[in-house]
Design a protein around this motif. Structure first.
Motif, short mmCIF file in Angstrom:
data_model
loop_
_atom_site.label_atom_id
_atom_site.label_comp_id
_atom_site.label_asym_id
_atom_site.label_seq_id
_atom_site.Cartn_x
_atom_site.Cartn_y
_atom_site.Cartn_z
N GLY A 159 0.83 -1.20 0.00
CA GLY A 159 0.00 0.00 0.00
C GLY A 159 0.86 1.25 0.00
N PHE A 160 1.90 1.24 0.83
CA PHE A 160 2.77 2.39 0.94
C PHE A 160 3.50 2.67 -0.38
N THR A 161 4.02 1.60 -0.98
CA THR A 161 4.75 1.76 -2.24
C THR A 161 3.82 2.22 -3.36
N LEU A 162 2.61 1.65 -3.40
CA LEU A 162 1.64 2.06 -4.41
C LEU A 162 1.32 3.55 -4.29
N MET A 163 1.27 4.02 -3.05
CA MET A 163 0.98 5.43 -2.83
C MET A 163 2.09 6.30 -3.44
N ILE A 164 3.33 5.91 -3.22
CA ILE A 164 4.44 6.68 -3.80
C ILE A 164 4.34 6.68 -5.32
N ILE A 165 4.06 5.50 -5.88
CA ILE A 165 3.98 5.40 -7.34
C ILE A 165 2.81 6.23 -7.87
N PHE A 166 1.71 6.23 -7.13
CA PHE A 166 0.56 7.02 -7.53
C PHE A 166 0.94 8.50 -7.61
N LEU A 167 1.66 8.97 -6.58
CA LEU A 167 2.08 10.37 -6.57
C LEU A 167 3.02 10.66 -7.73
N LEU A 168 3.95 9.71 -7.99
CA LEU A 168 4.89 9.91 -9.10
C LEU A 168 4.15 9.97 -10.42
N SER A 169 3.15 9.09 -10.57
CA SER A 169 2.45 9.04 -11.84
C SER A 169 1.60 10.29 -12.06
N LYS A 170 1.36 11.06 -10.97
CA LYS A 170 0.67 12.34 -11.12
C LYS A 170 1.57 13.33 -11.85
N LEU A 171 2.89 13.13 -11.70
CA LEU A 171 3.84 14.07 -12.30
C LEU A 171 3.89 13.93 -13.81
N VAL A 172 3.67 12.72 -14.29
CA VAL A 172 3.76 12.51 -15.73
C VAL A 172 2.81 11.40 -16.14
N ASP A 173 2.19 11.55 -17.31
CA ASP A 173 1.29 10.53 -17.79
C ASP A 173 2.09 9.45 -18.51
N ILE A 174 2.48 8.41 -17.75
CA ILE A 174 3.37 7.39 -18.30
C ILE A 174 2.72 6.68 -19.49
N ARG A 175 1.43 6.43 -19.36
CA ARG A 175 0.70 5.73 -20.41
C ARG A 175 0.85 6.46 -21.75
N LYS A 176 0.76 7.79 -21.69
CA LYS A 176 0.86 8.59 -22.91
C LYS A 176 2.29 8.56 -23.44
N GLU A 177 3.25 8.63 -22.51
CA GLU A 177 4.64 8.75 -22.93
C GLU A 177 5.17 7.45 -23.52
N LEU A 178 4.63 6.32 -23.08
CA LEU A 178 5.11 5.05 -23.62
C LEU A 178 4.52 4.85 -25.01
#
Lengths: 430, 306
Positions: free
Chosen positions: B287-306
């Motif tokens: 849960g903790f790690t997912l939260m960090i990743i969620f925050l990071l993914s707010k910074l950039v739309d990875i789906r779009k960039e890939l």
């Protein structure tokens, strides 16, 4: 699920062996044309042996195969993982080599079955250390913790209750045991060490180490607490919550002040810490001390006035073992106690469960050095032939009676184990 | 033969599936693997984390004990931190330091590879050179530091030999320093590759335009290169952060088993056969790690960039 997987694995292995046998038969069959008789060989006797690396010597399996035709397949794991495997995959091994203290977890699980003492040829010759808690000369030895004689017998073949009186159903047939103490580097300490309290002496700040197995680490700490006179435990191997708190508090203070260089879990880690001079005083195992010494580095398995923390291990079988496989297991255990293996263990600084048969397999000068505490009449060699000690040397701690007679407590699993583990995590985080 | 197969072909053609169904079919193998080997085990871990346990077995009865034990004393001990919060504080600190250094080194290496090495062959060659340490296991790469950093190790011999320090420096090994050092050594490459991948895709004419427009090298870096490398930076960060958050082997070996980590709590519980408590801690870590990743993914739309 694990059961199913283990079973299908077995099946596959058996099919494979049948396949190989078939091929061999085919080869032999084709040979028959040129006049060779077709010989159907008996199915090979194979035992899957689960244990820690310390006891799983290649020399033992090789000699066992020569003597009995039993092929030993070692399954090697750490102390904790052996227990985990018995609990989760009881079908993945035949013979289990484990320590008595783990029985408090293993027996209630019902995943192992006791061996019948009547089928063990040398059972009556097993040292009274196991059966009565006393030396062959009658001296009583310390019984704090999970002493083997408290958990040696079960009430019946399928029972999960330890019996207080001797029965025919033996939880673990004893094989090897020893008295553990602190290892020290006399060349770096430069003064005599004779008490457990030196482990937490600020003089060795940043140069001490303990075992990273919580249940054993806390007992070493308890030896220190008693040595410093802060508290005397009714049973160091079965502390109350208040006693655990007290012990962990003292350990935590030591850790915060930087007493420990590291905690070790693996045999080789302890050797490296000591040999490289990272630590000068630490909990240790006898063969680890021997290994440091064999590198030409002075290291002593120091006898201490408060006595030793002892451990013992032995054999039992998986609940899934039966029929011919079980007979093979008995044959193996009987071979193990018949002397050669015992002598092999004694020569490494351990003690064998049946002393009489081991003695017959050792030279008198070896017996005198290892067991009687006498100066070596000639160079003492390890089982692999390398010289361990020059002639004239005396074993640390002296004779069997002196060392085993000074045992203060045994490796243990406490009733408050769950609480202790939580406290240990708190200690690491402090 | 040909005349027979033609009608058969036509018959299949009539069975043509809608575009949506084809898409589902194409996703099915991946979906099955994902479901069987990721979602199902994860669901089991969550389930077990709510079971009870005793000394030797899990008891399949609902119990919050794994969680309540974990957060034991968290309110009572305030303002002091309880074990779990202290452990996470330490893990996050280590994670942040490792992230900072891997990002700094990884970005520099990627920048050099992408902009200073002109020939494609050399770029590929040098990137492959970065992978050489990966030819050995990461345990060996980690343990290799011990003889260097120890009390009587090479570094200390050099320091005392040159009379820079009167006695050996103790904090080099079995310390937070050695943990961060070996983690940075182990995982910088995971930063290099995605950042390099982003940088190589930056249109060179943008850089030239910035130059022509009179931007300094630093301005070009800050306003052109870094924003366009952001996807690579975020992906690399996710790699490094997720690995370091769950690591207990490196922290254990290089920290002399004296430094707490979220992974180590799980290991200690597993070794004591307290599987539900271990599972509860695994769920908390996830849960903790997912939260960090969620925050990071707010910074950039990875789906779009890939």
């Amino acid at each position: 699920m694990a059961d199913g997987m283990a079973k299908s694995k077995n099946l596959r292995r058996r099919d494979l062996m049948k396949g190989v046998g078939g091929l061999a038969g085919l080869a032999a069959g084709s040979g028959a044309i040129t006049g060779f008789p077709y010989v159907h060989s008996a199915e090979p006797k194979v035992l899957r042996y689960l244990g820690t690396a310390v006891n799983e010597g290649d020399a033992i399996s090789k000699k066992c195969f020569e003597d009995t035709g039993i092929k030993i397949e070692y399954i090697t794991a750490t102390t904790d993982d052996v227990t985990k495997r018995v609990i989760t995959q009881p079908n993945s091994f035949d013979v289990l080599d484990t320590e008595y203290f783990s029985l408090k977890k293993l027996i209630p699980s019902g995943n192992i079955q006791p061996l019948n003492a009547r089928k063990i040829r040398e059972f009556d010759n097993i040292t009274p250390v196991f059966t009565k808690g006393e030396l062959p000369n009658g001296k009583k030895i310390g019984g704090q913790g999970t002493a083997p004689w408290k958990v040696l017998y079960l009430e019946g073949p399928g029972s999960t209750q330890f019996s207080k009186t001797p029965t025919d159903y033996v939880t673990l047939i004893p094989t090897v045991y020893n008295a553990d103490t602190l290892g020290i580097r006399p060349d770096l300490i430069k003064r005599p060490i004779n008490s457990w309290k030196e482990l937490l002496n600020p003089e060795f700040k940043g140069k001490a180490a303990i075992l990273n197995i919580p249940s054993i680490g806390i007992m070493d700490a308890a030896m220190v607490v008693e040595a410093t006179g802060q508290y005397t435990y009714p049973d160091k191997g079965n502390m109350t919550r208040a006693e655990i708190d007290l012990t962990m508090k003292i350990l935590t203070e030591a850790k915060k002040s930087g007493q420990f260089r590291a905690f070790w879990k693996d045999f080789n880690e302890s050797v490296n810490l000591m040999a490289s001079g990272e630590t000068v005083i630490q909990s240790m195992w006898s063969p680890a001390v021997t290994k440091v010494r064999s590198q030409g580095i002075p290291c002593v398995f120091q006898p201490l006035q408060e006595g030793y923390r002892s451990w013992a291990s032995g054999f039992c079988v998986s609940k899934a073992t039966s029929g011919a496989k079980l007979d093979t297991a008995y044959e193996f255990v009987n071979w193990f106690l018949s002397g050669w293996a015992g002598a092999y263990l004694n020569r490494q600084g351990y003690y064998s469960a049946v002393l009489s048969t081991a003695q017959k397999n050792m030279e008198p000068y070896e017996w005198a050095y290892w067991m009687e505490g006498k100066p070596a009449a000639q160079d003492i060699r390890a089982p692999d032939g390398s010289v361990l000690e020059k002639a004239g040397a005396v074993r640390d701690g002296g004779s069997y009676d002196e060392r085993m007679g000074s045992v203060a407590c045994w490796n243990a699993v406490m009733d408050e184990n769950d609480y202790m583990v939580r406290k240990w995590n708190e200690f690491i985080a402090a | 033969m040909v005349s027979v197969s033609r009608p058969a072909g036509r018959r299949f053609a009539r069975l043509r599936l809608s575009g949506e169904a084809v898409a589902w079919l194409q996703a099915l193998p991946m979906g099955l693997v994902f479901g069987l080997f990721f979602l199902l085990p994860l669901a089991l871990v969550v389930m077990v984390s709510f079971w009870d346990y005793n000394e030797y077995e899990m008891i399949p009865a609902f119990s919050g004990r794994g969680y309540s034990d974990t957060f034991e004393g968290c309110l009572a001990q305030l303002p002091d931190l309880c074990t779990i919060l202290r452990t996470y504080a330490k893990t996050v600190k280590l994670c942040f330091l490792v992230w900072l250094f891997t990002l700094g080194i990884g970005f520099t290496v990627a920048y050099f590879l992408a902009f200073h090495v002109k020939s494609k062959t050399w770029q590929i060659g040098l990137t492959l050179l970065c992978t050489i340490p990966f030819w050995t296991s990461n345990v060996i790469r980690m343990i290799a530091w011990i003889p260097l950093l120890g009390r009587n190790g090479l570094v200390n011999q050099a320091l005392t030999g040159l009379r820079l320090t009167p006695q050996p420096v103790e904090w080099l090994l079995f310390s937070e320093f050695s943990v961060v050092l070996s983690l940075v050594h182990l995982f910088t490459f995971f930063m290099v590759v995605p950042i390099f991948n982003s940088m190589i895709r930056i249109d060179r004419s943008l850089i030239e335009a910035a130059y022509d427009g009179g931007a300094t090298a630093l301005q070009t870096l800050v306003n052109v290169v870094i924003p366009l490398s952001k996807p690579g930076i975020v992906i690399g960060s996710i790699f490094v952060i997720t690995i370091v958050m769950g690591d207990f082997i490196t922290v254990g070996v290089m920290g002399g088993q004296q430094i707490a980590s979220a992974g180590k709590i799980i290991e200690t519980r597993l070794n004591a056969l307290q599987f539900p408590a271990a599972a509860a801690n695994a769920v908390i870590l996830l849960g903790f790690t997912l939260m960090i990743i969620f925050l990071l993914s707010k910074l950039v739309d990875i789906r779009k960039e890939l």
